[in-house]
Write an enzyme that holds these catalytic residues in place. Structure first.
Site, mmCIF file in Angstrom:
data_model
loop_
_atom_site.group_PDB
_atom_site.id
_atom_site.type_symbol
_atom_site.label_atom_id
_atom_site.label_comp_id
_atom_site.label_asym_id
_atom_site.label_seq_id
_atom_site.Cartn_x
_atom_site.Cartn_y
_atom_site.Cartn_z
ATOM 1 N N LYS A 203 0.645 -11.507 -9.524
ATOM 2 C CA LYS A 203 -0.264 -12.012 -8.751
ATOM 3 C C LYS A 203 -1.357 -10.750 -8.507
ATOM 4 C CE LYS A 203 0.100 -11.376 -4.102
ATOM 5 N NZ LYS A 203 -0.847 -10.619 -3.223
ATOM 6 N N ASN A 204 -0.954 -9.615 -8.214
ATOM 7 C CA ASN A 204 -1.901 -8.722 -7.998
ATOM 8 C C ASN A 204 -2.491 -8.138 -9.168
ATOM 9 O OD1 ASN A 204 -1.534 -8.843 -5.300
ATOM 10 N ND2 ASN A 204 0.214 -7.135 -5.158
ATOM 11 N N CYS B 79 -2.637 -10.323 4.119
ATOM 12 C CA CYS B 79 -1.320 -10.400 4.915
ATOM 13 C C CYS B 79 -1.746 -9.073 6.142
ATOM 14 C CB CYS B 79 -0.107 -9.896 4.266
ATOM 15 S SG CYS B 79 0.567 -10.918 3.120
ATOM 16 N N ARG C 23 -6.238 -2.274 7.746
ATOM 17 C CA ARG C 23 -6.313 -2.184 6.348
ATOM 18 C C ARG C 23 -7.438 -1.728 5.808
ATOM 19 N NH1 ARG C 23 -2.931 -7.246 3.285
ATOM 20 N NH2 ARG C 23 -3.317 -5.685 1.702
ATOM 21 N N ASP D 97 6.193 -4.210 -1.298
ATOM 22 C CA ASP D 97 6.236 -5.450 -1.294
ATOM 23 C C ASP D 97 7.428 -6.135 -1.480
ATOM 24 O OD1 ASP D 97 3.327 -5.431 -1.035
ATOM 25 O OD2 ASP D 97 2.766 -5.578 -3.158
ATOM 26 N N ARG E 201 1.204 -18.570 -1.452
ATOM 27 C CA ARG E 201 0.309 -17.637 -1.862
ATOM 28 C C ARG E 201 0.529 -16.865 -3.039
ATOM 29 N NH1 ARG E 201 -0.961 -13.675 2.221
ATOM 30 N NH2 ARG E 201 -2.046 -13.018 0.297
HETATM 31 N N1 EPU Z 1 -5.839 2.863 2.641
HETATM 32 C C1 EPU Z 1 -6.591 3.622 3.193
HETATM 33 N N2 EPU Z 1 -7.901 3.491 2.771
HETATM 34 C C2 EPU Z 1 -8.363 2.740 1.886
HETATM 35 C C3 EPU Z 1 -7.464 1.805 1.047
HETATM 36 C C4 EPU Z 1 -6.016 2.105 1.534
HETATM 37 O O1 EPU Z 1 -6.356 4.336 4.184
HETATM 38 O O2 EPU Z 1 -9.684 2.844 1.467
HETATM 39 C C5 EPU Z 1 -4.247 2.809 2.962
HETATM 40 C C6 EPU Z 1 -3.887 1.628 3.438
HETATM 41 O O3 EPU Z 1 -4.083 1.415 4.860
HETATM 42 C C7 EPU Z 1 -2.437 1.615 3.161
HETATM 43 C C8 EPU Z 1 -2.516 2.462 1.948
HETATM 44 O O4 EPU Z 1 -3.572 3.094 1.563
HETATM 45 O O5 EPU Z 1 -1.911 2.478 4.179
HETATM 46 C C9 EPU Z 1 -2.198 1.803 0.551
HETATM 47 O O6 EPU Z 1 -2.834 0.549 0.399
HETATM 48 P P1 EPU Z 1 -3.576 0.020 -0.856
HETATM 49 O O7 EPU Z 1 -4.888 0.075 -0.735
HETATM 50 O O8 EPU Z 1 -2.619 0.574 -2.029
HETATM 51 O O9 EPU Z 1 -3.214 -1.458 -0.722
HETATM 52 P P2 EPU Z 1 -4.212 -2.635 -1.358
HETATM 53 O O10 EPU Z 1 -4.736 -2.552 -2.344
HETATM 54 O O11 EPU Z 1 -4.826 -3.139 0.010
HETATM 55 C C10 EPU Z 1 -2.511 -3.643 -2.680
HETATM 56 C C11 EPU Z 1 -1.590 -5.519 -2.829
HETATM 57 C C12 EPU Z 1 -0.545 -5.252 -1.607
HETATM 58 C C13 EPU Z 1 0.379 -3.973 -1.572
HETATM 59 C C14 EPU Z 1 -0.354 -2.689 -1.647
HETATM 60 C C15 EPU Z 1 0.388 -1.473 -1.931
HETATM 61 C C16 EPU Z 1 -3.057 -6.635 -3.548
HETATM 62 C C17 EPU Z 1 -4.169 -8.040 -3.427
HETATM 63 N N3 EPU Z 1 -2.685 -6.261 -2.584
HETATM 64 O O12 EPU Z 1 -2.989 -3.837 -1.564
HETATM 65 O O13 EPU Z 1 0.068 -6.417 -2.051
HETATM 66 O O14 EPU Z 1 1.340 -4.058 -0.449
HETATM 67 O O15 EPU Z 1 -1.462 -2.678 -2.720
HETATM 68 O O16 EPU Z 1 1.252 -1.727 -3.014
HETATM 69 O O17 EPU Z 1 -3.006 -6.126 -4.879
HETATM 70 C C18 EPU Z 1 1.343 -8.309 -1.462
HETATM 71 O O18 EPU Z 1 1.350 -8.683 -2.704
HETATM 72 O O19 EPU Z 1 2.149 -8.904 -0.580
HETATM 73 C C19 EPU Z 1 0.621 -7.179 -0.791
HETATM 74 C C20 EPU Z 1 0.349 -7.257 0.123
#
Ligand code: EPU
Length: 427
Positions: A22-23, A117, A122, A305, A397
């Protein structure tokens, strides 16, 4: 709206084939915007988040042709707007990749603040910091993010937090910038390597993906390509945990075992047998489950995850386990649902203390988010009695054909319509 009805207690046995990640799909599909040609993408998971991102591209004018259930062809040269449709984009987190892809290609993107989610705040400050380093200006107004640049020039970006989304968004913007971009403290997840491989197959020059320093040598144009998405590490991990929870014996096929090492290691610590093959893992459990402590971390650590699913399993282990969620602020909302089934878990901030019980009992529960829903499935498959899980749209999803795949493994699960409860009228 449907719910799942699961009669617990059946051992899962047999084989399950894992779908595309998915991601990875959620970033590779919008990344096709950066190409001047047609991109064929194979091994696309048939899940609602992916349908949403495809609809968004179509709404913006891209031609998307479905070749078969898991393959599409995208011609993004017909895109006529840099504004992503609000209603479609606000529900999925992956829509933020439109920022990097549109900025990289058209030097302008207008996209809603991302949904997905709910695990507390975020932020996307690291994404914006990266775009600014390349010379873009941004503003956030009325829930929309506007990013634009006259020209993008390669630069060094040090990420203050290891962010999967920021790493990939900066890669998308930088790939068609002038000069070289270096991302330091980059995330190392398998889908980051997959995105780099996809872009390189279009003619990009990205090195170091999978390490914490990624170098992107900008180029003027990118050609079309044919590419196959990697298998979903988290879907695979979820079936591995489901096999363990039901004392099962399951061959999880079409996986990259290396991506599963942190999950396999924890299952083995709990007394579960995991055998690795070239592109499959076999999970067998014959005895009791041992307690074990978990701390979620960016890759190659234990994935956040998989945290809800492994916590569901630990709730049936011998002894007390500690689960430390170090990535998200608020990813234990599902614990209240597990407690309805008899789990004994107390949560203090980012720490859960899980006191294993002999067995869980069926109860009406709901999926509070995607992986929380997966945890409910695992608990229900192992519990005594028939569990009803509501709000399964969260599960759909991210899990392709989950009911069919579990039934093939011997689970007693069916999708049934939710009966609307009549609300008494005022008299
Ligand atoms: N963070 C910041 N600033 C930013 C971005 C992130 O402080 O600009 C913090 C977040 O608050 C969090 C940490 O950094 O504490 C990690 O966030 P990350 O950016 O890595 O997460 P994401 O890219 O928003 C993706 C996946 C999530 C998964 C996370 C961590 C997608 C669409 N989502 O989210 O997947 O939990 O990486 O591996 O790729 C899921 O599939 O169930 C899911 C939630």
């Amino acid at each position: 709206m449907d719910k799942y009805e699961i009669k617990g207690g059946n051992r899962l046995t047999g084989e399950v084939s894992i779908s595309g990640a998915k991601n990875a799909a959620l970033v590779i599909i919008p990344a096709a915007i950066l190409s001047d040609g047609v991109c064929r993408i194979d091994n696309i998971p048939n899940i609602t988040d992916v349908s949403s991102i495809i609809h968004i591209l179509q709404d913006m004018g891209a031609q998307v042709r479905r070749i078969d259930r898991s393959a599409i062809e995208i011609d993004a040269s017909t895109i006529y707007t840099c504004e992503a449709p609000y209603e479609l984009s606000r529900h999925i987190r992956g829509s933020y990749y439109l920022l990097g892809a549109l900025l990289g290609r058209y030097r302008h993107a207008l996209v809603t603040m991302p949904g997905g989610c709910n695990f507390g705040v975020r932020p996307i400050d690291q994404h914006l910091k990266g775009f600014a380093a390349l010379g873009a200006k941004y503003s956030v107004d009325g829930g929309m993010v506007d990013v634009r640049a006259d020209e993008l020039v390669g630069s060094s970006v040090y990420l203050d937090v290891v962010s999967v989304g920021a790493t990939m968004n900066i890669m998308l913007a930088a790939v068609r910038a002038k000069g070289t971009t270096v991302i330091e403290n980059a995330a190392k997840e398998p889908h980051i390597v997959d995105l780099a491989n996809f872009l390189n197959s279009m003619g990009a020059d990205i090195r170091g993906a999978g390490t914490d320093v990624i170098k992107i040598y900008g180029c003027d144009s990118l050609r079309g390509t044919t590419y196959s998405i990697i298998p979903d590490q988290i879907e695979a991990g979820t079936y591995m945990v489901a096999a363990a929870a039901t004392s099962g014996d399951v061959l999880v096929k079409n996986v990259i075992p290396k991506h599963l090492e942190s999950i396999s290691a924890k299952l083995e610590e709990m007394g579960v047998t995991v055998e690795e093959y070239d592109d499959a893992v076999r999970v067998t459990r014959t005895g009791k489950l041992n307690k074990c402590n978990i701390k979620t971390l960016p890759h190659p650590g234990f994935p956040t995850d998989m945290q809800p699913q492994i916590t569901a399993l630990l709730s049936m282990a011998d002894g007390t386990s500690i689960v430390n969620e170090s990535v998200w602020d608020n990813r234990f909302r599902y614990v209240e649902e597990l407690k309805r089934m008899g789990a004994q878990i107390s949560v203090d901030g980012r720490i859960a203390v899980v006191e294993g019980v002999d067995h869980l009992n069926a109860a009406p529960v709901k999926a509070t988010d995607l992986r929380a829903g997966a945890a409910m499935l695992i608990a229900a498959l192992a519990a005594r009695g028939t569990t009803q899980i509501e709000e399964v749209h969260h599960i759909e999803r991210g899990y392709e054909d989950v009911v069919e795949k579990l039934r093939n493994l011997g689970a007693d699960i069916r999708r049934v319509p939710v009966r609307e409860t009549a609300v008494p009228r005022a008299i």
